[in-house]
Design a protein around this motif. Structure first.
Motif, PDB file in Angstrom:
ATOM      1  N   TYR A 111       0.825  -1.214   0.000  1.00  0.00           N
ATOM      2  CA  TYR A 111       0.000   0.000   0.000  1.00  0.00           C
ATOM      3  C   TYR A 111       0.858   1.262   0.000  1.00  0.00           C
ATOM      4  O   TYR A 111       0.392   2.344  -0.332  1.00  0.00           O
ATOM      5  CB  TYR A 111      -1.001  -0.014   1.179  1.00  0.00           C
ATOM      6  CG  TYR A 111      -0.410   0.319   2.523  1.00  0.00           C
ATOM      7  CD1 TYR A 111      -0.598   1.578   3.094  1.00  0.00           C
ATOM      8  CD2 TYR A 111       0.345  -0.607   3.238  1.00  0.00           C
ATOM      9  CE1 TYR A 111      -0.062   1.888   4.324  1.00  0.00           C
ATOM     10  CE2 TYR A 111       0.869  -0.316   4.454  1.00  0.00           C
ATOM     11  CZ  TYR A 111       0.673   0.946   5.004  1.00  0.00           C
ATOM     12  OH  TYR A 111       1.207   1.244   6.215  1.00  0.00           O
ATOM     13  N   ILE A 112       2.131   1.123   0.387  1.00  0.00           N
ATOM     14  CA  ILE A 112       3.096   2.192   0.123  1.00  0.00           C
ATOM     15  C   ILE A 112       3.958   1.638  -1.021  1.00  0.00           C
ATOM     16  O   ILE A 112       4.741   0.700  -0.808  1.00  0.00           O
ATOM     17  CB  ILE A 112       3.959   2.505   1.367  1.00  0.00           C
ATOM     18  CG1 ILE A 112       3.068   2.943   2.540  1.00  0.00           C
ATOM     19  CG2 ILE A 112       5.007   3.580   1.053  1.00  0.00           C
ATOM     20  CD1 ILE A 112       3.791   3.091   3.865  1.00  0.00           C
ATOM     21  N   GLN A 147       9.294   2.503   9.574  1.00  0.00           N
ATOM     22  CA  GLN A 147       7.820   2.515   9.613  1.00  0.00           C
ATOM     23  C   GLN A 147       7.305   2.605  11.053  1.00  0.00           C
ATOM     24  O   GLN A 147       7.768   3.418  11.816  1.00  0.00           O
ATOM     25  CB  GLN A 147       7.280   1.306   8.854  1.00  0.00           C
ATOM     26  CG  GLN A 147       7.462   1.451   7.344  1.00  0.00           C
ATOM     27  CD  GLN A 147       6.722   2.659   6.779  1.00  0.00           C
ATOM     28  OE1 GLN A 147       5.631   2.990   7.208  1.00  0.00           O
ATOM     29  NE2 GLN A 147       7.310   3.365   5.834  1.00  0.00           N
ATOM     30  N   LYS A 151       7.261   4.379  16.344  1.00  0.00           N
ATOM     31  CA  LYS A 151       6.231   4.813  17.301  1.00  0.00           C
ATOM     32  C   LYS A 151       6.686   4.760  18.758  1.00  0.00           C
ATOM     33  O   LYS A 151       6.471   5.727  19.503  1.00  0.00           O
ATOM     34  CB  LYS A 151       4.936   4.021  17.067  1.00  0.00           C
ATOM     35  CG  LYS A 151       4.261   4.458  15.752  1.00  0.00           C
ATOM     36  CD  LYS A 151       3.125   3.561  15.315  1.00  0.00           C
ATOM     37  CE  LYS A 151       2.578   4.072  13.961  1.00  0.00           C
ATOM     38  NZ  LYS A 151       1.703   3.144  13.280  1.00  0.00           N
ATOM     39  N   PHE A 180      -4.082  -1.219  12.509  1.00  0.00           N
ATOM     40  CA  PHE A 180      -3.253  -0.069  12.899  1.00  0.00           C
ATOM     41  C   PHE A 180      -3.713   1.267  12.330  1.00  0.00           C
ATOM     42  O   PHE A 180      -3.453   2.312  12.902  1.00  0.00           O
ATOM     43  CB  PHE A 180      -1.786  -0.335  12.529  1.00  0.00           C
ATOM     44  CG  PHE A 180      -1.542  -0.438  11.046  1.00  0.00           C
ATOM     45  CD1 PHE A 180      -1.745  -1.621  10.370  1.00  0.00           C
ATOM     46  CD2 PHE A 180      -1.098   0.664  10.332  1.00  0.00           C
ATOM     47  CE1 PHE A 180      -1.509  -1.722   9.007  1.00  0.00           C
ATOM     48  CE2 PHE A 180      -0.858   0.589   8.976  1.00  0.00           C
ATOM     49  CZ  PHE A 180      -1.070  -0.616   8.311  1.00  0.00           C
ATOM     50  N   ASN A 197      -1.494   4.127  14.303  1.00  0.00           N
ATOM     51  CA  ASN A 197      -1.279   5.357  13.531  1.00  0.00           C
ATOM     52  C   ASN A 197      -1.852   6.607  14.195  1.00  0.00           C
ATOM     53  O   ASN A 197      -1.172   7.630  14.298  1.00  0.00           O
ATOM     54  CB  ASN A 197      -1.864   5.209  12.126  1.00  0.00           C
ATOM     55  CG  ASN A 197      -0.964   4.362  11.252  1.00  0.00           C
ATOM     56  OD1 ASN A 197      -0.136   3.625  11.762  1.00  0.00           O
ATOM     57  ND2 ASN A 197      -1.148   4.453   9.938  1.00  0.00           N
ATOM     58  N   ASN A 250      -4.237   8.152   6.367  1.00  0.00           N
ATOM     59  CA  ASN A 250      -3.651   8.891   7.490  1.00  0.00           C
ATOM     60  C   ASN A 250      -4.169  10.327   7.551  1.00  0.00           C
ATOM     61  O   ASN A 250      -4.353  10.881   8.638  1.00  0.00           O
ATOM     62  CB  ASN A 250      -2.117   8.867   7.406  1.00  0.00           C
ATOM     63  CG  ASN A 250      -1.553   7.520   7.844  1.00  0.00           C
ATOM     64  OD1 ASN A 250      -2.076   6.913   8.786  1.00  0.00           O
ATOM     65  ND2 ASN A 250      -0.536   7.044   7.165  1.00  0.00           N
ATOM     66  N   TYR A 276       5.203  12.984  10.938  1.00  0.00           N
ATOM     67  CA  TYR A 276       4.965  11.548  11.167  1.00  0.00           C
ATOM     68  C   TYR A 276       5.547  10.712  10.011  1.00  0.00           C
ATOM     69  O   TYR A 276       6.230   9.715  10.236  1.00  0.00           O
ATOM     70  CB  TYR A 276       3.458  11.309  11.343  1.00  0.00           C
ATOM     71  CG  TYR A 276       3.073   9.846  11.260  1.00  0.00           C
ATOM     72  CD1 TYR A 276       3.431   8.943  12.250  1.00  0.00           C
ATOM     73  CD2 TYR A 276       2.349   9.357  10.159  1.00  0.00           C
ATOM     74  CE1 TYR A 276       3.099   7.598  12.164  1.00  0.00           C
ATOM     75  CE2 TYR A 276       2.003   8.016  10.061  1.00  0.00           C
ATOM     76  CZ  TYR A 276       2.394   7.143  11.062  1.00  0.00           C
ATOM     77  OH  TYR A 276       2.070   5.819  10.967  1.00  0.00           O
ATOM     78  N   CYS A 280       8.594   7.808   9.975  1.00  0.00           N
ATOM     79  CA  CYS A 280       8.447   6.450   9.416  1.00  0.00           C
ATOM     80  C   CYS A 280       9.511   6.154   8.363  1.00  0.00           C
ATOM     81  O   CYS A 280       9.805   4.996   8.069  1.00  0.00           O
ATOM     82  CB  CYS A 280       7.066   6.287   8.766  1.00  0.00           C
ATOM     83  SG  CYS A 280       5.706   6.305   9.934  1.00  0.00           S
ATOM     84  N   TYR A 328       0.181  -4.812  16.495  1.00  0.00           N
ATOM     85  CA  TYR A 328      -1.098  -4.647  15.798  1.00  0.00           C
ATOM     86  C   TYR A 328      -2.188  -5.475  16.506  1.00  0.00           C
ATOM     87  O   TYR A 328      -2.135  -5.621  17.726  1.00  0.00           O
ATOM     88  CB  TYR A 328      -0.956  -5.037  14.321  1.00  0.00           C
ATOM     89  CG  TYR A 328       0.141  -4.276  13.592  1.00  0.00           C
ATOM     90  CD1 TYR A 328       0.172  -2.878  13.612  1.00  0.00           C
ATOM     91  CD2 TYR A 328       1.134  -4.939  12.888  1.00  0.00           C
ATOM     92  CE1 TYR A 328       1.169  -2.182  12.936  1.00  0.00           C
ATOM     93  CE2 TYR A 328       2.128  -4.236  12.215  1.00  0.00           C
ATOM     94  CZ  TYR A 328       2.133  -2.860  12.245  1.00  0.00           C
ATOM     95  OH  TYR A 328       3.110  -2.170  11.588  1.00  0.00           O
ATOM     96  N   GLY A 345       6.675  -3.159  12.293  1.00  0.00           N
ATOM     97  CA  GLY A 345       6.431  -2.143  11.282  1.00  0.00           C
ATOM     98  C   GLY A 345       6.187  -2.818   9.940  1.00  0.00           C
ATOM     99  O   GLY A 345       6.685  -3.937   9.712  1.00  0.00           O
ATOM    100  N   VAL A 346       5.460  -2.130   9.046  1.00  0.00           N
ATOM    101  CA  VAL A 346       5.073  -2.778   7.795  1.00  0.00           C
ATOM    102  C   VAL A 346       6.232  -2.991   6.809  1.00  0.00           C
ATOM    103  O   VAL A 346       6.054  -3.619   5.778  1.00  0.00           O
ATOM    104  CB  VAL A 346       3.910  -2.033   7.078  1.00  0.00           C
ATOM    105  CG1 VAL A 346       2.618  -2.163   7.845  1.00  0.00           C
ATOM    106  CG2 VAL A 346       4.270  -0.583   6.835  1.00  0.00           C
TER     107      VAL A 346
HETATM  108  N1  GLU Z   1       3.838   4.722   7.712  1.00  0.00           N
HETATM  109  C1  GLU Z   1       2.934   3.640   7.874  1.00  0.00           C
HETATM  110  C2  GLU Z   1       1.506   4.172   7.850  1.00  0.00           C
HETATM  111  O1  GLU Z   1       1.262   5.163   8.475  1.00  0.00           O
HETATM  112  C3  GLU Z   1       3.226   2.938   9.131  1.00  0.00           C
HETATM  113  C4  GLU Z   1       2.450   1.699   9.231  1.00  0.00           C
HETATM  114  C5  GLU Z   1       3.090   0.653  10.055  1.00  0.00           C
HETATM  115  O2  GLU Z   1       4.265   0.352   9.944  1.00  0.00           O
HETATM  116  O3  GLU Z   1       2.332   0.105  10.876  1.00  0.00           O
HETATM  117  O4  GLU Z   1       0.641   3.625   7.239  1.00  0.00           O
END
Ligand code: GLU
Length: 526
Positions: A111-112, A147, A151, A180, A197, A250, A276, A280, A328, A345-346
């Motif tokens: 998704y990224i 990612q 946090k 998340f 998030n 986001n 943010y 990441c 998660y 992290g993703v």
């Molecule tokens: N940058 C990612 C997002 O905000 C972080 C997600 C993750 O690693 O959980 O979607």
């Protein structure tokens, strides 16, 4: 006096010529898991630069050169480090790595878009103990973006800059039970916790909100640099841009939080979301990340530089929330099975903290449906199957798990010493307790004397009888060739002793079992 002791300590390193060589030192460091370029050893290593590997260095001269690093050298030589037998520990980690590596389950996050381009087969594990012992295997030099694993760090930074009350005026502390990036808030219209998030975006709003974004970014990177013992982490601009141009979810979360008044006053939300994404997009490899995670295991102090980066309280709060919310919507299951604070992290990274012992970074990009690295989770599960790291392992009796915190021979040797001392003083209950661990009843001290030698010499008939009933060898010879004087020191005959001891043992067997089960016998590292 101290000098004599120091001299003696370094002398244990000497070769047949009574000297120390660079190779001897390097072999010792490798065995202990300490790197040659460890900053704590820098004063010694720079002086050794011009020596050949096998060149003899006179003992006194070596001691002089090592003086500025004497404290760490003492711990290295004596093995007084978090994991005394680091070679066996590393071997076990290698075995786990090899067991987990064939698992090719899961999918890389797409998704990224930029994340979707990584080689999914990569796999790295890095360990850094609170004493700076390191082990790395796999692709530990490959960089990846942090990612969501930013946090916990952002949460600590927010706590350092604000009071606990202020931070939690804007963020809850409960697991959300949702994914998340779910557009959902708690009953107080706040993000559920800082590990998802919404909470992480809120944390970003609590980090120097009145300063220009560039200063906020510098503060963030400066903290990561300190956590990484002075090594600058990188920033992956492609990831940042990719995330920024795919950020509807986001943005929606951020506007939703603004709508319900969750943010502090006068917050520029465009900057917050940007900040943010920047966090990441910080990039490290697993080696660097394990250094960073070790700070969390070490109450916020960097082992290598001795810098206090986060307060004990900040770290405690962070670890608590990592334990309940870090993985998660697998967090409850993970807490149950693994029982350690972690965050994933993703990008496929999982950071794992073993408080007061070590930080571990695992990276492998394929994710399960909840967004956790498949191999990362599998590694954590295997790790606690092997070692007694689960927070509640210490209340499980007869654990077969290894405790790598123990000296290789510490457990057996201390029990033998205790057995011989208890036999000498006639403390039969203690003798029973110790033997319940399975200690060899015929184990000898450095003079070759057994528990039976001591008990009979001191005339403790009951102990003598009990030891014989447990299989003590009355023909065992000490180093002067003496056997235990069982018969002459006992008023009863040997056979009488044995039969009364047998009765005694049978009637008290259940007591012994009860006693034994109140103590956890710990397995040795192989
Ligand atoms: N940058 C990612 C997002 O905000 C972080 C997600 C993750 O690693 O959980 O979607």
């Amino acid at each position: 006096m101290v000098q004599e002791e120091t001299h003696h300590m370094y002398k244990t390193l000497c070769n047949a010529n009574g000297s120390i060589t660079k190779r001897i030192l390097n072999d010792l460091l490798a065995k202990r898991g300490i790197e040659k370029d460890d900053v704590r050893l820098e004063p010694l290593m720079s002086l050794l630069q011009d020596y050949g590997n096998d060149e003899d260095i006179a003992l006194e001269h070596f001691i002089e050169m090592a003086a500025p690093c004497h404290l760490i050298m003492e711990r290295i030589i004596r093995g007084k480090l978090a994991i005394p037998d680091f070679a066996s520990f590393s071997q076990k980690i290698t075995e786990i790595f090899n067991r987990v590596a064939p698992n090719e389950g899961g999918e890389v996050a797409k998704y990224i878009p930029e994340l979707g381009r990584v080689n999914p087969d990569q796999f790295a594990i890095s360990v850094c103990t609170i004493d700076g012992q390191r082990f790395n295997i796999g692709d530990h030099q490959e960089k990846f973006c942090v990612q969501s694993t930013c946090k916990p760090i952002n949460y600590c930074i927010a706590l350092e800059l604000n009071s606990l009350e202020k931070v939690h005026e804007h963020i809850g502390r409960e697991p959300s039970g949702h994914s998340f990036n779910e557009i959902t808030l708690n009953r107080d219209s706040l993000p559920h916790n800082p590990m998802i998030n919404a909470g992480a975006i809120m944390c970003a709003s609590l980090i120097k909100p009145d300063e220009p974004l560039s200063d906020r970014f510098n503060h963030l990177m400066g903290t990561w640099e300190s956590l990484c013992a002075g090594k600058k982490p990188q920033f992956n601009n492609a990831i940042y841009l990719s995330e920024k141009s795919n950020c509807d979810r986001n943005m929606a979360l951020t506007y939703f939080m603004r709508e319900v008044g969750a943010f502090p006053e006068n917050i520029n939300i465009d900057q917050v979301i940007d900040f943010y994404f920047q966090a990441c997009s910080i990039e490290v490899n697993s080696y660097e990340f394990s250094t960073i995670v070790a700070n969390l295991a070490n109450a916020g102090i960097c082992t290598f530089t001795n810098e206090k980066i986060f307060s004990n309280e900040s770290v405690k709060h962070c670890l608590s929330l990592m334990s309940s919310c870090g993985m998660y919507d697998f967090s409850g299951e993970f807490a149950f099975k693994v029982g350690l604070p972690a965050k994933s992290g993703v990008s496929g990274v999982v950071i794992l903290v073993i408080p007061n012992l070590m930080g571990i970074a695992i990276w492998s990009p394929r994710l399960d449906v909840m967004g956790n690295s498949v191999r990362g989770v599998a590694f954590c599960e295997e790790l606690v199957r092997e070692f007694n790291f689960h927070i509640y392992d210490n209340i499980v009796h007869n654990s077969e798990k290894i405790d790598p915190r123990l000296q290789k021979s510490q457990f057996d040797v201390s029990l033998v010493t205790m057995l011989i001392a208890a036999s000498s003083s006639g403390d039969i209950d203690e003798v029973r307790r110790i033997l319940s661990y399975g200690v060899d009843v015929n184990a000898k001290d450095y003079d070759g004397r057994t528990a039976l030698h001591l008990a009979s010499e001191e005339g403790h008939e009951d102990v003598v009888a009990f030891l014989l009933s447990m299989g003590a060898d009355k023909t065992a010879k000490d180093r002067w060739g003496n056997m235990p004087d069982v018969v002459s020191n006992s008023s009863k005959s040997y056979d009488e002793n044995v039969s009364s001891a047998k009765n005694d043992v049978e009637s008290k067997l259940s007591n012994i079992i009860d006693e034994a089960s109140s103590v956890v016998p710990l397995k040795q590292p192989a």
